[in-house]
Enzyme design. Structure first.
Site, short mmCIF file in Angstrom:
data_model
loop_
_atom_site.label_atom_id
_atom_site.label_comp_id
_atom_site.label_asym_id
_atom_site.label_seq_id
_atom_site.Cartn_x
_atom_site.Cartn_y
_atom_site.Cartn_z
N CYS A 69 0.83 -0.96 -0.16
CA CYS A 69 0.01 0.07 0.06
C CYS A 69 0.82 1.41 0.03
O CYS A 69 2.06 1.35 0.13
CB CYS A 69 -0.92 0.08 1.14
SG CYS A 69 -0.13 0.23 2.91
N ALA A 72 3.01 1.90 2.89
CA ALA A 72 4.28 0.97 2.93
C ALA A 72 5.25 1.79 2.21
O ALA A 72 6.39 1.84 2.55
CB ALA A 72 3.75 -0.32 2.50
N ARG A 103 12.17 -5.36 6.01
CA ARG A 103 12.95 -5.66 4.68
C ARG A 103 14.42 -5.75 5.03
O ARG A 103 15.39 -5.55 4.29
CB ARG A 103 12.83 -4.62 3.39
CG ARG A 103 12.94 -3.35 3.78
CD ARG A 103 12.55 -2.50 2.55
NE ARG A 103 12.66 -1.20 2.72
CZ ARG A 103 13.23 -0.26 1.92
NH1 ARG A 103 13.18 -0.41 0.78
NH2 ARG A 103 13.11 0.87 2.27
N HIS A 203 5.79 6.39 -2.54
CA HIS A 203 7.25 6.90 -2.62
C HIS A 203 7.07 8.44 -3.08
O HIS A 203 7.98 9.21 -2.72
CB HIS A 203 7.76 6.16 -3.79
CG HIS A 203 7.80 4.71 -3.78
ND1 HIS A 203 7.92 3.89 -4.94
CD2 HIS A 203 8.25 3.99 -2.80
CE1 HIS A 203 8.06 2.60 -4.36
NE2 HIS A 203 8.42 2.88 -3.20
FE1 CFM Z 1 13.25 0.52 -5.37
FE2 CFM Z 1 12.55 -1.83 -5.57
FE3 CFM Z 1 11.18 -0.28 -4.06
FE4 CFM Z 1 13.55 -0.76 -3.20
FE5 CFM Z 1 12.64 -2.75 -1.64
FE6 CFM Z 1 11.62 -3.85 -4.08
FE7 CFM Z 1 10.26 -2.14 -2.37
MO1 CFM Z 1 10.87 -4.71 -1.57
S1 CFM Z 1 14.55 -1.29 -5.02
S2 CFM Z 1 12.46 1.01 -3.12
S3 CFM Z 1 14.70 -1.83 -1.37
S4 CFM Z 1 11.27 -0.35 -5.91
S5 CFM Z 1 12.82 -4.73 -2.40
S6 CFM Z 1 12.42 -3.88 -6.02
S7 CFM Z 1 9.67 -3.93 -3.42
S8 CFM Z 1 10.88 -2.57 -0.48
S9 CFM Z 1 9.20 -0.21 -2.84
#
Ligand code: CFM
Length: 552
Positions: A69, A72, A103, A203
């Protein structure tokens, strides 16, 4: 499910188009039409042209998605790895707990006494009373308590779904509390879980707030001749430590990493550098763009996953600064580090050559880790993102044609103007730009995953469990890379799964030493006999019958 004997014979002759059709056959026509646009057989043509893929759209209800989500993405991903911004989850207790360190992001305060709040999961622990009468009072109380106990420089408040539903104004609370505690920078994030179709929205929300409330607040450049920020590196399993080790040996100074092994003051003075390099494009490209507009700091994409990719990225950074000594030092570091890398790679490669992998991770990693597999001779048959956008698949060249996406309606696009005092153009002359392009540096660009994958591979956005099982049965890869929700389904089917979110219990995988770790582990996993002994329950009793705990 295939028989035991058939397993581990990767069927690379299987036509991706047939597999796509097989997947779609099970869906109702409307769902099949939608998924057909999200499952694409790759075809790389001139000028990095690839087929269009549908991405960043709402998951169809009923489909078991792998996504998370917006909360997160904001709290867990972008802000989570920073140690001295005290983070309060405003919401029921589960949101705070399940976004806390799962993570495996690591940190290392500069001194033993340095603030590190990452070991705490802080939450307002909303109860029914707050849901009915409002939670702002409890949030104020939580901030007061936090300031008195920890004296942080900054506090971030993260909104969960109920906060938006009942209308608590976290920004007003942040403003009030900042008046009460002027020495603390207090800011709130409207990152309610439902704010977007996935983590990706979170993000963007995180980027906006950190940019407008934190970056540029402090003028404290670090010592160093060649200073830059790394954006989109989160220190999972110690990756950032390895990158710091290597760049330091080269004579480069990382001013701030967004946000692995980072602290508040580094973010606040991040505008004082001459270069931003972007590792995870998906999670942080907004920050790179906004810093370029406001302060004139150019950015380009790099990748420290894979030994060759690391060498290439170091060379690009040195070439950007254009200093002969620096370039020499970088060559020396690469040369020294590659001795051990090559030794291990040559041992491992004959055992892994020709084996196959599939990668389904959130964003960048499904792209980056293909490099590591290629270094030991392994082929990626299929890959996809949980929440990547078209630009992560096809490259930033398609951005002008993405006019409205899922985030456009929900997330503020900040209007950023050049800072009247602090904007400073860098590498802007035609000569400088020409030199950068000769060095293979493409400022402000990302090539995307698909142009770097083979043609006739299967690219799937927002893969679900049903489709994953079809891929497993048909392709029989030697290894599957995904996360904890997928791990045991895949392993019970007799194929090893490497978690690329948390790295299982291992890492680092970035940089030179990280590549060595990865080669060795993958070798052990794809060559282990263990998985061929796995017998799924349905192989012994083909019919599984479930029953409720009561009878009529
Ligand atoms: Fe970038 Fe990723 Fe992500 Fe990531 Fe991650 Fe991820 Fe994620 Mo899991 S590199 S920041 S450190 S998009 S592994 S492939 S899914 S937490 S939001």
């Amino acid at each position: 499910m295939s028989t035991k004997k058939e397993r581990h014979i990767a069927d690379t002759t299987m036509e991706p188009l047939d597999i796509k059709e097989e997947i779609l056959k099970k869906y109702p026509p409307k769902v099949a039409r939608r998924r057909a646009k999200q499952i694409v057989v790759n075809k790389v043509e001139e000028a990095e042209q690839v087929p269009e893929i549908l991405a960043n759209t709402r998951t169809i209800p009923g489909i078991l998605t792998m996504r998370g989500c917006a909360y997160a993405g904001c709290k867990g991903v972008v802000l989570g790895p920073t140690r001295d911004i005290l983070q309060i989850t405003h919401g029921p207790i589960g949101c705070g707990f399940y976004s806390w360190l799962t993570r495996r992001n690591q940190t290392r305060p500069r001194t033993p006494e340095g603030a590190n709040f990452m070991t705490y999961a802080m939450s307002t622990d909303m109860q029914e009373e707050e849901i009915i009468f409002g939670g702002e009072k409890k949030l104020r109380k939580a901030i007061e308590e936090a300031v008195e106990l920890f004296h942080p420089k900054a506090i971030g408040i993260f909104s969960t779904c109920p906060v938006g539903l009942i209308g608590d104004d976290v920004h007003a609370v942040a403003r009030d509390m900042e008046e009460k505690y002027p020495e603390v920078n207090i800011f709130g994030f409207s990152c309610e879980g439902y704010k977007g179709v996935s983590q990706s929205a979170g993000h963007h929300i995180a980027n906006n707030k950190v940019f407008s409330e934190v970056v540029g607040q402090v003028e404290a450049p670090k010592e160093g001749k060649f200073r830059f920020n790394i954006l989109g590196e989160y220190n999972i399993g110690g990756d950032a430590f390895e990158i710091e080790r290597i760049t330091e040996e080269c004579g480069l100074t990382i001013h701030s990493t967004f946000s692995g092994n980072s602290e508040y003051e580094e973010f606040a003075s991040a505008h004082t550098v001459d270069l931003n390099v972007v590792m995870c494009h998906r999670s942080i490209n907004y920050m790179a763009e906004m810093m370029e507009k406001k302060y004139g700091i150019p950015w380009f994409k790099i990748n420290f996953i894979g030994a060759n990719a690391t060498a290439k990225s170091l060379r690009k950074i040195a070439a950007y600064f254009g200093d002969e000594d620096l370039m020499g030092r970088v060559e020396k570091v690469i040369c020294d580090e590659m001795i051990e890398v090559e030794k291990v790679r040559l041992q491992v490669r004959p055992r892994c050559e020709g084996k196959t992998a599939m990668l389904f991770v959130g964003g960048s990693r499904a792209h980056h880790y293909q490099e590591l597999f290629a270094e030991i001779g392994m082929k990626t048959l299929s890959a996809g993102y949980e929440f990547g956008h078209r630009d992560d698949y096809e490259g930033r060249k398609v951005m002008p044609s993405i006019t409205v996406d899922a985030d456009t309606r929900n997330i503020e696009e900040l209007t950023v103007e050049p800072d009247p005092q602090r904007f400073q153009a860098r590498k802007e002359t035609a000569d400088e730009r020409g030199r950068l392009s000769q060095e293979g540096i493409r400022p402000g660009d990302y090539v995307g995953m698909m142009p770097e994958m083979d043609s006739n591979t299967l690219v799937i956005d927002d893969l679900n469990h049903y489709e994953m099982e079809v891929l497993m049965e048909r392709y029989k890869p030697d290894i599957f890379c995904a996360g904890i929700k997928e791990k045991y389904v895949i392993q019970k089917g007799g194929v090893p799964l490497k978690q690329l979110h948390s790295y299982d219990y291992s890492g680092p995988y970035a940089g030179f030493r990280g590549a060595i770790n990865f080669y060795k582990e993958i070798d052990r996993m794809v060559n282990s006999k263990l998985f061929s002994f796995v017998k799924a329950p349905w192989e012994e009793n083909p019919q599984l019958a479930g029953s409720y705990g009561w009878t009529r």
